[in-house]
Design a protein around this motif. Structure first.
Motif, PDB file in Angstrom:
ATOM      1  N   LYS A 276       0.834  -1.143  -0.085  1.00 26.97           N
ATOM      2  CA  LYS A 276       0.094  -0.153  -0.090  1.00 26.97           C
ATOM      3  C   LYS A 276       0.992   1.146  -0.083  1.00 26.97           C
ATOM      4  O   LYS A 276       0.544   2.362  -0.885  1.00 26.97           O
ATOM      5  N   LEU A 277       2.023   1.191   0.843  1.00 30.29           N
ATOM      6  CA  LEU A 277       2.881   2.322   0.798  1.00 30.29           C
ATOM      7  C   LEU A 277       3.510   2.883  -0.467  1.00 30.29           C
ATOM      8  O   LEU A 277       3.563   3.857  -0.728  1.00 30.29           O
ATOM      9  N   ILE A 278       3.765   1.330  -1.316  1.00 35.95           N
ATOM     10  CA  ILE A 278       4.633   1.727  -2.592  1.00 35.95           C
ATOM     11  C   ILE A 278       3.428   2.254  -3.627  1.00 35.95           C
ATOM     12  O   ILE A 278       3.878   3.288  -4.527  1.00 35.95           O
ATOM     13  N   ALA A 279       2.180   1.848  -3.462  1.00 39.66           N
ATOM     14  CA  ALA A 279       1.264   2.432  -4.310  1.00 39.66           C
ATOM     15  C   ALA A 279       0.806   3.753  -4.128  1.00 39.66           C
ATOM     16  O   ALA A 279       0.887   4.641  -5.176  1.00 39.66           O
ATOM     17  N   ASN A 280       1.008   4.360  -2.823  1.00 39.05           N
ATOM     18  CA  ASN A 280       0.625   5.623  -2.395  1.00 39.05           C
ATOM     19  C   ASN A 280       1.632   6.528  -3.115  1.00 39.05           C
ATOM     20  O   ASN A 280       1.399   7.910  -3.400  1.00 39.05           O
ATOM     21  N   ALA A 281       2.920   6.004  -3.255  1.00 35.05           N
ATOM     22  CA  ALA A 281       3.927   6.808  -3.853  1.00 35.05           C
ATOM     23  C   ALA A 281       4.297   6.880  -5.359  1.00 35.05           C
ATOM     24  O   ALA A 281       5.112   7.390  -5.985  1.00 35.05           O
ATOM     25  N   SER A 282       3.208   6.194  -5.835  1.00 30.63           N
ATOM     26  CA  SER A 282       3.081   5.958  -7.527  1.00 30.63           C
ATOM     27  C   SER A 282       1.829   6.612  -8.136  1.00 30.63           C
ATOM     28  O   SER A 282       0.816   6.815  -7.557  1.00 30.63           O
ATOM     29  N   ASP A 283       1.990   7.035  -9.317  1.00 31.13           N
ATOM     30  CA  ASP A 283       0.789   7.496 -10.072  1.00 31.13           C
ATOM     31  C   ASP A 283       0.576   6.674 -11.392  1.00 31.13           C
ATOM     32  O   ASP A 283      -0.199   7.055 -12.217  1.00 31.13           O
ATOM     33  N   GLN A 440      10.046   6.809  -2.699  1.00 26.79           N
ATOM     34  CA  GLN A 440       9.378   5.695  -2.293  1.00 26.79           C
ATOM     35  C   GLN A 440       9.531   5.807  -0.489  1.00 26.79           C
ATOM     36  O   GLN A 440       8.570   5.682   0.195  1.00 26.79           O
ATOM     37  N   LEU A 441      10.878   5.941  -0.388  1.00 25.89           N
ATOM     38  CA  LEU A 441      11.157   6.054   1.221  1.00 25.89           C
ATOM     39  C   LEU A 441      10.559   7.183   2.105  1.00 25.89           C
ATOM     40  O   LEU A 441      10.292   7.022   2.914  1.00 25.89           O
ATOM     41  N   HIS A 442      10.345   8.075   1.347  1.00 23.12           N
ATOM     42  CA  HIS A 442       9.738   9.422   1.894  1.00 23.12           C
ATOM     43  C   HIS A 442       8.260   9.088   2.217  1.00 23.12           C
ATOM     44  O   HIS A 442       8.034   9.369   3.652  1.00 23.12           O
ATOM     45  N   ASP A 443       7.384   8.307   1.781  1.00 23.80           N
ATOM     46  CA  ASP A 443       6.077   7.789   1.948  1.00 23.80           C
ATOM     47  C   ASP A 443       6.237   7.049   3.116  1.00 23.80           C
ATOM     48  O   ASP A 443       5.458   7.109   4.232  1.00 23.80           O
ATOM     49  N   ILE A 444       7.308   5.963   3.340  1.00 20.64           N
ATOM     50  CA  ILE A 444       7.213   4.993   4.119  1.00 20.64           C
ATOM     51  C   ILE A 444       7.899   5.524   5.456  1.00 20.64           C
ATOM     52  O   ILE A 444       7.289   5.129   6.529  1.00 20.64           O
TER      53      ILE A 444
END
Length: 465
Positions: A276-283, A440-444
Motif C-alpha cells: 500500500k505504501l509503494i502504491a501511495n507513492a506512485s501515479d 518511495q522512502l519518503h512515504d514509508i
C-alpha cells in the motif's frame, strides 16, 4: 593458504575511513579433486548478482585478551578447514558449452580481506548502510564466488562480512555455511556436513505438465526489450535504509490486517502495508508485490530430509498485481488477503516440482522472474524476503553472538527489495532492510504512527528491567 600480497588502500568517503591492511586467498587446507558442479534448475533462475551479509560484534568481553590479529588468524584457519566441506565456495563460475553457468570446483580459493575502520561501533549510522556498509564494511567480490572481509572497529568490535554469488546459494545456504565456519572456529569440529546433490532437484522424467500460470510468472530473457528488461534509472535514485519495528507495532499491524476471523501472519501484514505504501507513492495504474518462498519444507516431508542439508537455491518468487487505485483506497485487510493468495500459489510441493520441470523445458534459454521485468506500462514492484531461516544465533566464532546481523543487497533490478529479520535482542522486535527509490522512502518514513524508526545502537541494546 596462499598469500596474494598485502595491498594497502583506503576508503575515506563519507564520515569514516577504512584501511585495507591485507588481502589473501584462502584455500581448503586439504587437497581437493577438480569437480564440475552443474547448477540446478532453480539456481538457473537467478541472475548473475552478488548478495552480502554482515555480522557486527562488540569487543569480546568474555575474552578480553583476544587481540584482533588473533581473531583474524582464527577466522583464516577455520575458513581453510570448513572449505574442505564447502569446496564449491573455493571455485569459480564458468560458462559451459551450452552457454549456461557451471561451477568449477578447483580450489582457487576465497579472497580474505583484513581492514581497520576509523570509527567505534556506537558511532556507526546503522540505519544508513549506503554510508556505513557499502564499499566499507562489506567487500566487493572481484574473483571466484565468495569474498570475505573482517574489519576492526576502534572500540575493539569486529565486523565479519561475506559477499557471495547468489546463483550458487540462497539465504538458508549462506547461513548454513557461516554457521559451519563459526562452529569450526569455536570447536575445531563440524557436526553437520552439507550436500550438493543436484539430483535432489531433478526434473521429473517424463516431465509432468506444469501449471501454465508459470508462463506468467517467468519470462525468457531473450524475449525482453533490453531497454525495459532492467531498470535504467540512475543509481543515485536508489537508497538503502535499515529500520526498527517494535513488537507491539507489529502485533497491532497483524491485528489490523486480520479480518472476518482470519488471522494473517506478520509477513502477510507487513507485506500488505509495504504494498500500500509503494502504491501511495506512485501515479501508475498497477503495482506488483513478490515474496521470496523457500521450498525446502515444501519438497521435504521431514526436517531430517537430505534437502535440509542441501546447499544451493531452493527459491520461488510468486507475485501479485493490484491496481494502485485499489491499494490506495481499500483497507489493509484487503491487501493482506491478496498477499495470502499469492503465497498460497507457491507454498506447496507441486509448485516447486513444476517449476523445476518448467525450467528444464526452457533450457538452455535463461529465464527470469517477471516481477523483475518492467514493461513499458508497468508500475512499481517490490520483492519481500523474510529471514526466518537466517539464524544469527549460531554465528559465534568464539567471541559471542553478533550485536547486529543483516543482509546488504543493493542490486540493479527494477523491483525494489526488502528484507525482514527478527531483532537479535530477542524481544519480538524486527529489523527491516530496504533498498528502494528515494521518493518511495519518503512515504514509508512518514507513515502514520511512526511504525518504521531508523535503526540505532539503542534499539539493539537490551533494556534493564
Amino acid at each position: 593458504m596462499a598469500i596474494n600480497g598485502c595491498l594497502m588502500s583506503e576508503s575515506n568517503t563519507g564520515y569514516f575511513s577504512v584501511l585495507v591492511k591485507s588481502r589473501e586467498v584462502i584455500t581448503a587446507e586439504l587437497p581437493l579433486p577438480e569437480i564440475w558442479l552443474p547448477l540446478s534448475n532453480l539456481d538457473l533462475l537467478l541472475p548473475p548478482i552478488d548478495a552480502s551479509i554482515y555480522f557486527i560484534y562488540r569487543k569480546p568481553s568474555s575474552k578480553p585478551d583476544l587481540s584482533f590479529g588473533s581473531a583474524v588468524e582464527i577466522l583464516k584457519k577455520s575458513l581453510a578447514k570448513v572449505l574442505v566441506h564447502y569446496y564449491p565456495l573455493a571455485g569459480e563460475m564458468i560458462a559451459n558449452s551450452n552457454g549456461e553457468p557451471e561451477l568449477l570446483c578447483n580450489n582457487t580459493g576465497v579472497e580474505f580481506i583484513e581492514a581497520h575502520a576509523d570509527i567505534e561501533l556506537n558511532g556507526l549510522k546503522l540505519h544508513d548502510p549506503d554510508a556505513t556498509v557499502q564499499g566499507k564494511l562489506v567487500p566487493a567480490k572481484a574473483r571466484g564466488v565468495l569474498c570475505v572481509q573482517v574489519t576492526k572497529l576502534k572500540c575493539g568490535g569486529i565486523v565479519v562480512a561475506c559477499t557471495l554469488d547468489h546463483r550458487i546459494a540462497d539465504a538458508y545456504s549462506t547461513n548454513m555455511f557461516v554457521a559451519a565456519w563459526a562452529q569450526v572456529a569455536r570447536t575445531n569440529s563440524l557436526t553437520f556436513i552439507p550436500n550438493f546433490r543436484r539430483s535432489l532437484l531433478s526434473p521429473r522424467r517424463p516431465a509432468a505438465s506444469y501449471d501454465k500460470s508459470l508462463d506468467n510468472m517467468y519470462v525468457p530473457i531473450a524475449s525482453l526489450n533490453p531497454q525495459e528488461a532492467m531498470c535504467e534509472t540512475s543509481p543515485d535514485q536508489f537508497i538503502s535504509r535499515i529500520y526498527h519495528v517494535r513488537a507491539g507495532d507489529m502485533d497491532q499491524l497483524q491485528d489490523l490486517s486480520s479480518t472476518n476471523g482470519t488471522k494473517r501472519t506478520k509477513l502477510e501484514a507487513f507485506s500488505a502495508l509495504l504494498w500500500k505504501l509503494i502504491a501511495n507513492a506512485s501515479d501508475a495504474e498497477s503495482c506488483r508485490l513478490g515474496i521470496v518462498v523457500d521450498g525446502r519444507s515444501r519438497l521435504s516431508d521431514s526436517p531430517k530430509s537430505a534437502l535440509y542439508g542441501y546447499f544451493g537455491n531452493v527459491l520461488s518468487i510468486p507475485f501479485g498485481e493490484a491496481s494502485v487505485k485499489d491499494l490506495k483506497s481499500k483497507p489493509l485487510g484487503w491487501a493482506a488477503k491478496k498477499v495470502n493468495e499469492l503465497l498460497g500459489f507457491a507454498t506447496n510441493e507441486e509448485h516447486f516440482q513444476g517449476l523445476i520441470d518448467y525450467v528444464e523445458g526452457q533450457r538452455p534459454n535463461p529465464m527470469m522472474t517477471r516481477v523483475y521485468y518492467r514493461g513499458a506500462n508497468d508500475g512499481p514492484a517490490i520483492v519481500v524476503s523474510y529471514g526466518r531461516l537466517f539464524d544469527a544465533s549460531k554465528i559465534d566464532f568464539g567471541w559471542g553472538l553478533p550485536f547486529l546481523s543483516s543482509g546488504h543487497f543493493p542490486w540493479g533490478g527494477d523491483a525494489r527489495y526488502v528484507l525482514l529479520l527478527p531483532s537479535p535482542v530477542g524481544n519480538g522486535d524486527w529489523i527491516v532492510y530496504m533498498h528502494l527509490f528515494r521518493h518511495q522512502l519518503h512515504d514509508i518514513e512518514t507513515v502514520e504512527g511512526g511504525i518504521l524508526q531508523p535503526l540505532t545502537v539503542q534499539h539493539l541494546t537490551p533494556q534493564e528491567v
